[in-house]
Design an enzyme around this catalytic site. Sequence first.
Site, PDB file in Angstrom:
ATOM      1  N   LYS A  42       0.851  -1.193   0.000  1.00  0.00           N
ATOM      2  CA  LYS A  42       0.000   0.000   0.000  1.00  0.00           C
ATOM      3  C   LYS A  42       0.886   1.243   0.000  1.00  0.00           C
ATOM      4  O   LYS A  42       1.839   1.338   0.758  1.00  0.00           O
ATOM      5  CB  LYS A  42      -0.896  -0.010   1.242  1.00  0.00           C
ATOM      6  CG  LYS A  42      -1.909   1.098   1.250  1.00  0.00           C
ATOM      7  CD  LYS A  42      -2.855   0.959   2.429  1.00  0.00           C
ATOM      8  CE  LYS A  42      -3.821   2.136   2.424  1.00  0.00           C
ATOM      9  NZ  LYS A  42      -4.738   2.081   3.549  1.00  0.00           N
ATOM     10  N   ARG A  91     -18.447   5.162   9.382  1.00  0.00           N
ATOM     11  CA  ARG A  91     -18.986   6.515   9.209  1.00  0.00           C
ATOM     12  C   ARG A  91     -20.277   6.536   8.432  1.00  0.00           C
ATOM     13  O   ARG A  91     -21.143   7.361   8.684  1.00  0.00           O
ATOM     14  CB  ARG A  91     -17.957   7.386   8.486  1.00  0.00           C
ATOM     15  CG  ARG A  91     -16.689   7.609   9.262  1.00  0.00           C
ATOM     16  CD  ARG A  91     -15.692   8.325   8.403  1.00  0.00           C
ATOM     17  NE  ARG A  91     -15.437   7.517   7.213  1.00  0.00           N
ATOM     18  CZ  ARG A  91     -14.251   7.279   6.693  1.00  0.00           C
ATOM     19  NH1 ARG A  91     -13.193   7.814   7.216  1.00  0.00           N
ATOM     20  NH2 ARG A  91     -14.101   6.535   5.638  1.00  0.00           N
ATOM     21  N   SER A 129      -8.531  10.154   6.765  1.00  0.00           N
ATOM     22  CA  SER A 129      -7.134  10.525   6.537  1.00  0.00           C
ATOM     23  C   SER A 129      -6.941  11.028   5.113  1.00  0.00           C
ATOM     24  O   SER A 129      -6.222  12.001   4.874  1.00  0.00           O
ATOM     25  CB  SER A 129      -6.214   9.328   6.796  1.00  0.00           C
ATOM     26  OG  SER A 129      -6.246   8.960   8.140  1.00  0.00           O
TER      27      SER A 129
END
Length: 165
Positions: A42, A91, A129
């Site tokens: 990643k 979320r 982020s």
Amino acid sequence: MGKKAVYPGSFDPITNGHIDILERSTRMFDRVVLAILGNPAKDSVFPLAGRLRMARESVGDMAGVTVETFQGLLVDFLVQQKADVIIRGIRAVSDFEYEFQMAMMNRRLNSRIETVYLMPSESYFYLSSHLVHEVASLNGDVTGLVPAGVQKILEGKYGPGKGRK
């Protein structure tokens, strides 16, 4: 000994939304490990050592919280930590499908592991982020979105936000 949970993520960087979830996790569990994933596949904006440093500074001496890094399977890390609960923030409905798949895979890999989902406080519901990086890279003000130390690091990387007073 008490109940121990692991709150995993890339934390690239840690945000006030992450801190919110972490603080509320400590009300449910005696010990919580903030576990930062080191995944070489990643592309992270900050290296693992930098994310670890930012998280440790942001968490400070929060009671019952430790910050660690891990690589590989999360369920293996939980076994190593003698924990059996994963904390995840959710979320929106769009988060649910991915989180559900991960929880089912983790349960298949280790049936002892449970996943607990926490919704962030209303003021951080939209925060990620990725969004913080985008705003900071465009010289936007990230005050109140990240801990003060993280904000300084972002300003060092991208420059101060236009909205700063």
